[in-house]
Design a protein around this motif. Structure first.
Motif, PDB file in Angstrom:
ATOM      1  N   ILE A  36       0.876  -1.184   0.000  1.00  0.00           N
ATOM      2  CA  ILE A  36       0.000   0.000   0.000  1.00  0.00           C
ATOM      3  C   ILE A  36       0.904   1.222   0.000  1.00  0.00           C
ATOM      4  O   ILE A  36       1.850   1.292   0.782  1.00  0.00           O
ATOM      5  CB  ILE A  36      -0.908   0.008   1.257  1.00  0.00           C
ATOM      6  N   ALA A  37       0.583   2.180  -0.878  1.00  0.00           N
ATOM      7  CA  ALA A  37       1.394   3.405  -0.945  1.00  0.00           C
ATOM      8  C   ALA A  37       0.465   4.609  -0.975  1.00  0.00           C
ATOM      9  O   ALA A  37      -0.718   4.487  -1.316  1.00  0.00           O
ATOM     10  CB  ALA A  37       2.247   3.378  -2.212  1.00  0.00           C
ATOM     11  N   ASP A  38       1.020   5.768  -0.624  1.00  0.00           N
ATOM     12  CA  ASP A  38       0.255   7.015  -0.777  1.00  0.00           C
ATOM     13  C   ASP A  38       0.055   7.261  -2.263  1.00  0.00           C
ATOM     14  O   ASP A  38       0.941   6.970  -3.067  1.00  0.00           O
ATOM     15  CB  ASP A  38       1.044   8.202  -0.203  1.00  0.00           C
ATOM     16  N   ARG A  52      -2.843  -2.214 -10.374  1.00  0.00           N
ATOM     17  CA  ARG A  52      -3.483  -1.475  -9.285  1.00  0.00           C
ATOM     18  C   ARG A  52      -4.625  -2.346  -8.791  1.00  0.00           C
ATOM     19  O   ARG A  52      -5.673  -2.435  -9.413  1.00  0.00           O
ATOM     20  CB  ARG A  52      -4.019  -0.151  -9.826  1.00  0.00           C
ATOM     21  N   ASN A  53      -4.378  -3.022  -7.653  1.00  0.00           N
ATOM     22  CA  ASN A  53      -5.373  -3.973  -7.166  1.00  0.00           C
ATOM     23  C   ASN A  53      -6.684  -3.290  -6.774  1.00  0.00           C
ATOM     24  O   ASN A  53      -7.757  -3.870  -6.882  1.00  0.00           O
ATOM     25  CB  ASN A  53      -4.799  -4.733  -5.965  1.00  0.00           C
ATOM     26  N   ASP A  54      -6.557  -2.022  -6.335  1.00  0.00           N
ATOM     27  CA  ASP A  54      -7.752  -1.332  -5.825  1.00  0.00           C
ATOM     28  C   ASP A  54      -8.685  -0.857  -6.928  1.00  0.00           C
ATOM     29  O   ASP A  54      -9.770  -0.353  -6.621  1.00  0.00           O
ATOM     30  CB  ASP A  54      -7.343  -0.155  -4.930  1.00  0.00           C
ATOM     31  N   THR A  55      -8.298  -1.019  -8.200  1.00  0.00           N
ATOM     32  CA  THR A  55      -9.240  -0.625  -9.259  1.00  0.00           C
ATOM     33  C   THR A  55      -9.853  -1.862  -9.918  1.00  0.00           C
ATOM     34  O   THR A  55     -10.571  -1.743 -10.905  1.00  0.00           O
ATOM     35  CB  THR A  55      -8.556   0.258 -10.334  1.00  0.00           C
ATOM     36  N   ARG A  56      -9.550  -3.026  -9.369  1.00  0.00           N
ATOM     37  CA  ARG A  56     -10.142  -4.258  -9.924  1.00  0.00           C
ATOM     38  C   ARG A  56     -11.574  -4.421  -9.410  1.00  0.00           C
ATOM     39  O   ARG A  56     -11.931  -3.900  -8.355  1.00  0.00           O
ATOM     40  CB  ARG A  56      -9.286  -5.470  -9.510  1.00  0.00           C
ATOM     41  N   PRO A  57     -12.411  -5.181 -10.148  1.00  0.00           N
ATOM     42  CA  PRO A  57     -13.810  -5.308  -9.729  1.00  0.00           C
ATOM     43  C   PRO A  57     -13.939  -5.932  -8.347  1.00  0.00           C
ATOM     44  O   PRO A  57     -13.262  -6.924  -8.045  1.00  0.00           O
ATOM     45  CB  PRO A  57     -14.429  -6.229 -10.790  1.00  0.00           C
ATOM     46  N   GLY A  58     -14.794  -5.327  -7.530  1.00  0.00           N
ATOM     47  CA  GLY A  58     -15.097  -5.903  -6.214  1.00  0.00           C
ATOM     48  C   GLY A  58     -14.039  -5.636  -5.168  1.00  0.00           C
ATOM     49  O   GLY A  58     -14.163  -6.104  -4.036  1.00  0.00           O
ATOM     50  N   GLN A 107      -4.890   6.279  -1.545  1.00  0.00           N
ATOM     51  CA  GLN A 107      -4.038   5.079  -1.454  1.00  0.00           C
ATOM     52  C   GLN A 107      -3.934   4.398  -2.816  1.00  0.00           C
ATOM     53  O   GLN A 107      -4.894   4.402  -3.594  1.00  0.00           O
ATOM     54  CB  GLN A 107      -4.659   4.043  -0.507  1.00  0.00           C
ATOM     55  N   ALA A 108      -2.794   3.789  -3.070  1.00  0.00           N
ATOM     56  CA  ALA A 108      -2.643   2.901  -4.235  1.00  0.00           C
ATOM     57  C   ALA A 108      -2.289   1.521  -3.693  1.00  0.00           C
ATOM     58  O   ALA A 108      -1.396   1.391  -2.838  1.00  0.00           O
ATOM     59  CB  ALA A 108      -1.539   3.407  -5.149  1.00  0.00           C
ATOM     60  N   HIS A 109      -2.989   0.504  -4.154  1.00  0.00           N
ATOM     61  CA  HIS A 109      -2.694  -0.871  -3.741  1.00  0.00           C
ATOM     62  C   HIS A 109      -1.990  -1.555  -4.914  1.00  0.00           C
ATOM     63  O   HIS A 109      -2.617  -1.845  -5.928  1.00  0.00           O
ATOM     64  CB  HIS A 109      -3.998  -1.613  -3.378  1.00  0.00           C
ATOM     65  N   ARG A 135       3.492   2.657   2.470  1.00  0.00           N
ATOM     66  CA  ARG A 135       2.978   2.567   3.839  1.00  0.00           C
ATOM     67  C   ARG A 135       3.201   1.163   4.373  1.00  0.00           C
ATOM     68  O   ARG A 135       3.362   0.957   5.574  1.00  0.00           O
ATOM     69  CB  ARG A 135       1.473   2.880   3.867  1.00  0.00           C
ATOM     70  N   HIS A 136       3.143   0.190   3.454  1.00  0.00           N
ATOM     71  CA  HIS A 136       3.371  -1.206   3.847  1.00  0.00           C
ATOM     72  C   HIS A 136       3.786  -1.953   2.576  1.00  0.00           C
ATOM     73  O   HIS A 136       3.223  -1.703   1.505  1.00  0.00           O
ATOM     74  CB  HIS A 136       2.101  -1.834   4.426  1.00  0.00           C
ATOM     75  N   CYS A 137       4.717  -2.859   2.694  1.00  0.00           N
ATOM     76  CA  CYS A 137       5.177  -3.568   1.503  1.00  0.00           C
ATOM     77  C   CYS A 137       5.776  -4.914   1.904  1.00  0.00           C
ATOM     78  O   CYS A 137       6.397  -5.032   2.968  1.00  0.00           O
ATOM     79  CB  CYS A 137       6.227  -2.705   0.818  1.00  0.00           C
ATOM     80  N   VAL A 138       5.576  -5.910   1.072  1.00  0.00           N
ATOM     81  CA  VAL A 138       6.100  -7.246   1.374  1.00  0.00           C
ATOM     82  C   VAL A 138       6.306  -7.980   0.050  1.00  0.00           C
ATOM     83  O   VAL A 138       5.694  -7.607  -0.959  1.00  0.00           O
ATOM     84  CB  VAL A 138       5.107  -7.979   2.337  1.00  0.00           C
TER      85      VAL A 138
END
Ligand SMILES: Cc1cc2nc3c(=O)[nH]c(=O)nc-3n(C[C@H](O)[C@H](O)[C@H](O)COP(=O)(O)OP(=O)(O)OC[C@H]3O[C@@H](n4cnc5c(N)ncnc54)[C@H](O)[C@@H]3O)c2cc1C
Length: 365
Positions: A200-202, A225-231, A238-240, A280-283
């Motif tokens: 997760i990033a700003d 960009r996982n956060d723009t995928r359906p559902g 935030q950008a995932h 913000r968090h990364c792995v």
């Protein structure tokens, strides 16, 4: 006369194992799934990450760090995808590609399970019994049937048949005592690895303007960009990110420490975006067996089935690449198992008829 249906143990609850489990359960067989993970999905994977936001609040985010989605090439898999979509298990994803990205192969649309990737297997296995966190390390065939073991502990009941739905390297030691020829094939079935970065990033921009990129050069094969995928949940600001490294890069750096890989992939993403990324968090996650190698020599059969022992194998390395290949392999193996059950039922009905005829005709005794 009621024929007792064969009981079947399915090892592996990815799309292949879930498909076999459902087909057999629907046909009335007692089926039990075993998986070493805490739930189904396998490489249809979503990770729940916990992190702390700028204000110090605990947050959780779900990131799809395995398969991106899938297309349907065969008519049978298309029919399955249509039904799954109608049942709202799948959504269509038509990602906007980044400028300069390589195009998607084939269709510009991918099916994505909703609300997360394992959901497809969860739906398929609805009502089927399973043991989770059960890493099978022994299969023993005795007079009562197959015993399934983990850590020296056997599952309570034996089974008439066993299906292995695992990546080939993970099936080898289970197959060796029973089918050395299959174990040898499985041990050399080529699988490609993949290092995956997720986090997760700003995100200062309200919209990046694209959802997916396939960079033509550099270490990154897929950037999404996982956060723009359906559902999936989208949170303003935030950008995932989920970023998959190329196979060659992953092979070269497979044994590097995770911290080093994370640093390299973070730098590669920043270079690709042309700006820094405020994480913000990364792995990172290392997939040792992500996909069968497309140029590898695939075994001739789309599944393996030994009727005499009641032992079967299916998965993407037999059925062809990806989710569709795994599903096709599992469908073909299920058909073979159901055929054996119907042959056995036919033979048993014929025996019962013959016995009744014998009883009626004193000359036959
Ligand atoms: C990063 C990545 C990206 C991908 N992208 C795509 C894509 O875009 N499109 C596509 O079609 N495919 C893609 N794939 C491939 C796709 O995910 C696989 O082909 C498919 O999911 C394989 O399904 P499977 O059931 O054969 O195996 P798996 O999903 O690997 O299932 C095997 C299961 O067996 C379990 N298991 C293993 N060993 C044991 C044991 N000893 N005891 C008990 N359980 C065990 C595992 O936990 C797992 O749940 C991708 C894969 C990865 C990793």
């Amino acid at each position: 006369m009621e024929i007792q249906k064969e009981s079947v143990a399915v090892i592996g609850a990815g799309i292949a194992g879930a498909t076999v489990g459902r087909a057999l359960a629907l046909a009335g067989h007692p089926v039990h799934l075993f998986d070493k993970s805490r739930g189904p999905g396998g490489r249809l994977a979503t990770r729940r990450v916990e992190w702390v936001d700028r204000q110090g609040h605990a947050a959780t985010t779900r990131l799809d760090h395995g398969a991106l989605g899938f297309t349907a090439r065969s008519a049978t898999f298309q029919a399955f995808a249509d039904l799954a979509q109608k049942a709202a298990w799948l959504a269509e994803w038509k990602p906007s590609l980044a400028a300069g990205s390589l195009p998607l192969e084939g269709s510009a649309m991918l099916y994505v399970p909703v609300p997360d990737m394992p959901a497809l297997c969860r739906h398929l296995l609805d009502g089927v019994s399973a043991s989770w966190s059960f890493a099978v390390d022994g299969l023993h065939r005795g007079p009562l049937g197959w015993q399934v073991q983990a850590g020296g502990v056997s599952h309570a009941t034996p089974f008439d048949a066993v299906v292995l739905a695992l990546p080939p390297a993970q099936a080898v030691h289970l197959l060796s005592p029973h089918r050395l020829d299959w174990a040898r094939h499985a041990s050399v079935a080529p699988m490609q690895p993949c290092w995956t970065l997720m986090g997760i990033a700003d995100e200062p921009e309200p919209s990046l303007g694209w959802d997916l990129a396939r960079p033509a050069t550099g270490p990154l094969a897929w950037v999404l960009r996982n956060d723009t995928r359906p559902g999936r949940a989208h949170v303003a600001g935030q950008a995932h990110w989920v970023v998959h490294a190329r196979m060659g890069w992953s092979c070269r750096h497979l044994e590097q420490p995770a911290a080093w890989v994370q640093q390299q992939l973070q730098a590669a993403l920043a270079a690709y975006l042309g700006r820094s990324v405020e994480w913000r968090h990364c792995v990172v996650h290392r997939w040792r067996y992500a996909l069968p190698q497309s140029h590898g020599t695939a075994p001739a059969a789309s599944y393996w089935w030994d009727s005499a022992q009641g032992l079967g194998v299916c998965g993407d390395f037999l059925g062809g690449c990806g989710i569709e290949g795994a599903w096709l392999s599992a469908q073909a193996l299920s058909a073979a198992l159901l055929q054996r059950a119907s042959d056995a039922a036919g033979a048993s009905t014929a025996c019962a008829d013959a016995a009744a005829a014998d009883a009626a005709d004193p000359h036959q005794r």
